[in-house]
Scaffold this motif. Sequence first.
Motif, PDB file in Angstrom:
ATOM      1  N   VAL A   1     -64.988  68.891 -93.060  1.00 50.23           N
ATOM      2  CA  VAL A   1     -63.973  68.678 -94.106  1.00 50.23           C
ATOM      3  C   VAL A   1     -63.564  67.214 -94.166  1.00 50.23           C
ATOM      4  CG1 VAL A   1     -61.612  69.196 -94.814  1.00 50.23           C
ATOM      5  CG2 VAL A   1     -63.097  71.045 -94.028  1.00 50.23           C
ATOM      6  N   ALA A   2     -63.366  66.600 -93.001  1.00 52.65           N
ATOM      7  CA  ALA A   2     -62.938  65.192 -92.950  1.00 52.65           C
ATOM      8  C   ALA A   2     -64.006  64.271 -93.541  1.00 52.65           C
ATOM      9  CB  ALA A   2     -62.642  64.801 -91.499  1.00 52.65           C
ATOM     10  N   LEU A   3     -65.272  64.510 -93.196  1.00 54.37           N
ATOM     11  CA  LEU A   3     -66.356  63.679 -93.720  1.00 54.37           C
ATOM     12  C   LEU A   3     -66.493  63.830 -95.227  1.00 54.37           C
ATOM     13  CD1 LEU A   3     -69.091  64.161 -90.949  1.00 54.37           C
ATOM     14  CD2 LEU A   3     -67.677  62.139 -91.365  1.00 54.37           C
ATOM     15  N   GLN A   4     -66.342  65.064 -95.712  1.00 48.94           N
ATOM     16  CA  GLN A   4     -66.393  65.290 -97.161  1.00 48.94           C
ATOM     17  C   GLN A   4     -65.258  64.564 -97.870  1.00 48.94           C
ATOM     18  OE1 GLN A   4     -67.452  69.340 -98.698  1.00 48.94           O
ATOM     19  NE2 GLN A   4     -67.288  69.849 -96.538  1.00 48.94           N
ATOM     20  N   ALA A   5     -64.068  64.653 -97.305  1.00 47.16           N
ATOM     21  CA  ALA A   5     -62.911  63.994 -97.912  1.00 47.16           C
ATOM     22  C   ALA A   5     -63.130  62.482 -98.008  1.00 47.16           C
ATOM     23  CB  ALA A   5     -61.657  64.296 -97.101  1.00 47.16           C
ATOM     24  N   ILE A   6     -63.610  61.898 -96.923  1.00 46.59           N
ATOM     25  CA  ILE A   6     -63.875  60.446 -96.908  1.00 46.59           C
ATOM     26  C   ILE A   6     -64.940  60.092 -97.939  1.00 46.59           C
ATOM     27  CG2 ILE A   6     -64.802  58.550 -95.519  1.00 46.59           C
ATOM     28  CD1 ILE A   6     -63.551  59.981 -93.061  1.00 46.59           C
ATOM     29  N   GLY A   7     -66.008  60.894 -97.982  1.00 42.49           N
ATOM     30  CA  GLY A   7     -67.106  60.638 -98.909  1.00 42.49           C
ATOM     31  C   GLY A   7     -66.678  60.734-100.365  1.00 42.49           C
TER      32      GLY A   7
ATOM     33  N   CYS B   1     -65.281  58.270-105.482  1.00 44.28           N
ATOM     34  CA  CYS B   1     -64.494  58.314-106.723  1.00 44.28           C
ATOM     35  C   CYS B   1     -63.750  57.003-106.964  1.00 44.28           C
ATOM     36  CB  CYS B   1     -63.502  59.470-106.664  1.00 44.28           C
ATOM     37  SG  CYS B   1     -64.240  61.084-106.925  1.00 44.28           S
ATOM     38  N   ALA B   2     -63.203  56.451-105.894  1.00 43.96           N
ATOM     39  CA  ALA B   2     -62.481  55.183-106.035  1.00 43.96           C
ATOM     40  C   ALA B   2     -63.434  54.044-106.399  1.00 43.96           C
ATOM     41  CB  ALA B   2     -61.751  54.868-104.733  1.00 43.96           C
ATOM     42  N   TYR B   3     -64.634  54.064-105.822  1.00 47.66           N
ATOM     43  CA  TYR B   3     -65.616  52.993-106.056  1.00 47.66           C
ATOM     44  C   TYR B   3     -66.131  52.999-107.490  1.00 47.66           C
ATOM     45  CZ  TYR B   3     -69.932  50.284-105.694  1.00 47.66           C
ATOM     46  OH  TYR B   3     -70.937  49.371-105.900  1.00 47.66           O
ATOM     47  N   ILE B   4     -66.472  54.185-108.010  1.00 50.07           N
ATOM     48  CA  ILE B   4     -67.035  54.256-109.366  1.00 50.07           C
ATOM     49  C   ILE B   4     -65.955  54.414-110.433  1.00 50.07           C
ATOM     50  CG2 ILE B   4     -69.186  55.262-108.503  1.00 50.07           C
ATOM     51  CD1 ILE B   4     -68.231  57.933-109.691  1.00 50.07           C
ATOM     52  N   LYS B   5     -64.688  54.541-110.000  1.00 51.89           N
ATOM     53  CA  LYS B   5     -63.549  54.720-110.914  1.00 51.89           C
ATOM     54  C   LYS B   5     -63.727  55.964-111.782  1.00 51.89           C
ATOM     55  CE  LYS B   5     -62.101  49.877-111.084  1.00 51.89           C
ATOM     56  NZ  LYS B   5     -62.918  49.444-109.954  1.00 51.89           N
ATOM     57  N   HIS B   6     -63.937  57.061-111.118  1.00 53.18           N
ATOM     58  CA  HIS B   6     -64.100  58.336-111.828  1.00 53.18           C
ATOM     59  C   HIS B   6     -62.806  58.674-112.576  1.00 53.18           C
ATOM     60  CE1 HIS B   6     -65.048  62.553-112.569  1.00 53.18           C
ATOM     61  NE2 HIS B   6     -66.277  62.326-112.136  1.00 53.18           N
ATOM     62  N   PRO B   7     -62.888  59.101-113.843  1.00 51.00           N
ATOM     63  CA  PRO B   7     -61.665  59.367-114.623  1.00 51.00           C
ATOM     64  C   PRO B   7     -60.771  60.473-114.060  1.00 51.00           C
ATOM     65  CG  PRO B   7     -63.641  60.130-115.775  1.00 51.00           C
ATOM     66  CD  PRO B   7     -64.102  59.284-114.640  1.00 51.00           C
ATOM     67  N   LYS B   8     -61.341  61.377-113.291  1.00 51.66           N
ATOM     68  CA  LYS B   8     -60.540  62.452-112.708  1.00 51.66           C
ATOM     69  C   LYS B   8     -60.479  62.336-111.184  1.00 51.66           C
ATOM     70  CE  LYS B   8     -59.060  65.030-116.154  1.00 51.66           C
ATOM     71  NZ  LYS B   8     -59.262  64.038-117.226  1.00 51.66           N
ATOM     72  N   ARG B   9     -60.480  61.098-110.715  1.00 55.60           N
ATOM     73  CA  ARG B   9     -60.419  60.886-109.266  1.00 55.60           C
ATOM     74  C   ARG B   9     -59.083  61.356-108.687  1.00 55.60           C
ATOM     75  NH1 ARG B   9     -60.536  56.111-111.966  1.00 55.60           N
ATOM     76  NH2 ARG B   9     -58.793  54.664-111.805  1.00 55.60           N
ATOM     77  N   TRP B  10     -58.055  61.368-109.527  1.00 51.93           N
ATOM     78  CA  TRP B  10     -56.742  61.833-109.060  1.00 51.93           C
ATOM     79  C   TRP B  10     -56.811  63.285-108.565  1.00 51.93           C
ATOM     80  CZ3 TRP B  10     -54.970  66.189-111.313  1.00 51.93           C
ATOM     81  CH2 TRP B  10     -55.434  66.522-112.581  1.00 51.93           C
ATOM     82  N   ALA B  11     -57.723  64.089-109.160  1.00 44.52           N
ATOM     83  CA  ALA B  11     -57.837  65.490-108.758  1.00 44.52           C
ATOM     84  C   ALA B  11     -58.263  65.599-107.288  1.00 44.52           C
ATOM     85  CB  ALA B  11     -58.839  66.214-109.651  1.00 44.52           C
TER      86      ALA B  11
ATOM     87  N   PHE C   1     -57.915  63.157-105.118  1.00 44.64           N
ATOM     88  CA  PHE C   1     -56.862  62.539-104.314  1.00 44.64           C
ATOM     89  C   PHE C   1     -55.757  63.542-103.990  1.00 44.64           C
ATOM     90  CE2 PHE C   1     -57.795  58.085-106.265  1.00 44.64           C
ATOM     91  CZ  PHE C   1     -58.995  58.063-105.562  1.00 44.64           C
ATOM     92  N   ILE C   2     -55.626  64.577-104.802  1.00 46.77           N
ATOM     93  CA  ILE C   2     -54.687  65.669-104.523  1.00 46.77           C
ATOM     94  C   ILE C   2     -55.360  66.727-103.655  1.00 46.77           C
ATOM     95  CG2 ILE C   2     -53.395  67.602-105.546  1.00 46.77           C
ATOM     96  CD1 ILE C   2     -52.949  65.823-108.007  1.00 46.77           C
TER      97      ILE C   2
ATOM     98  N   MET D   1     -55.870  74.991-105.562  1.00 45.64           N
ATOM     99  CA  MET D   1     -56.766  73.858-105.345  1.00 45.64           C
ATOM    100  C   MET D   1     -58.144  74.092-105.978  1.00 45.64           C
ATOM    101  SD  MET D   1     -55.058  71.484-103.888  1.00 45.64           S
ATOM    102  CE  MET D   1     -53.692  72.090-104.887  1.00 45.64           C
ATOM    103  N   PHE D   2     -58.538  75.355-106.118  1.00 41.93           N
ATOM    104  CA  PHE D   2     -59.805  75.665-106.785  1.00 41.93           C
ATOM    105  C   PHE D   2     -59.760  75.235-108.248  1.00 41.93           C
ATOM    106  CE2 PHE D   2     -59.936  79.491-103.712  1.00 41.93           C
ATOM    107  CZ  PHE D   2     -60.396  78.671-102.696  1.00 41.93           C
TER     108      PHE D   2
END
Length: 343
Positions: free
Chosen positions: A260-266, A271-281, A283-284, A320-321
């Motif tokens: 879970v931790a590795l997935q979260a980091i990845g 998302c932050a690097y490519i500036k995904h429009p729904k990266r906030w989702a 981040f929550i 969260m789903f």
Amino acid sequence: MKLKIILIFFLFLIFCLNVFCQSKGNQFELDKKLENEKKFIKFCWENEWRKCNYSNCNFISTPFFLGLKEGVCIADCQHNSISICSKRNIARGGLLNPELDGSMKFKGRWPFKRILFITEIASTFFSILGAITHCFLFFKFRKAYIQIKTSFGNLYTNGKYPFFWMWKMIHFVWAITFLLAAIFHIVDTPLTEKGDYFSAFAAMHIFCWLTLIRIFNITCLKKQFLLGFIFGFWCLSHFRYMTFVKFDYGYNQELLAIAVALQAIGWISWCAYIKHPKRWALFILFPVVGLCSSLEIFDFPPIWGYFDAHAIWHFVLIPMFFVWHIFAKEDIIFYIQSKHKAA
């Protein structure tokens, strides 16, 4: 003046030593009491377990249970033993832990108030609700994909979304996982326990596999298959260890926490690097999942006899789903538009 100060200091020192000694003595008495309680509970539990056999399971005579195996019956009897011994401990004034309500864990299980034959009613209900949610989102995502495909027209043909199958599959996998979890929470046997733990482990690593495919944009089927084979081999080796070497719950949970931790980091980094429009989702999503997972560590007795930390974890996952669905749907649009701009 100096003599008075020295005298006050010594009196204060004697007072502190007296308080310290009293607290040590009280702690010793408390530890001794707790040790005696544990011995009493252990004796009670072992004595009650000896009575657990097929002939003593009265509920098995009802038509609904006639076809169930002896293991289910014995598991029911063993859970009754947990409740009986906890009640006896409370009746004799025991607490086992000052901050608890007199209950204690048996084989890692709290004593729950049951409805009919269901061992953990709250976890069962939320697990079934989680499975239904994934089935609903499976069809909702497919419908959204068709609508997006239609709206983009020729632009979709030039930038086809190659990860559609992945997000459909993960909803199907998680639906099965939650159904197996519900079965385990209904009746706790070695078979249902393995079904719950192994399906959760497999589902988490399938999601790890799909995470790498999306983050690194792996569209080659051979590379996807090779990566999947590596994850599959790792899962099978883990199942072999848990089945034939040692069924270690703590080890299993540690591996899941790392995944879970590795997935979260990845995901968050990507998302932050490519500036995904729904990266906030995301981040929550991942911080909430991480906080919910901590409930498994800071465990507590069931509230009102029904709601333990695991049940609350199942409940919080459901919204969260939907957060994930928002991200996955937007990712289709983002990918197609990115391909169009690149062309």
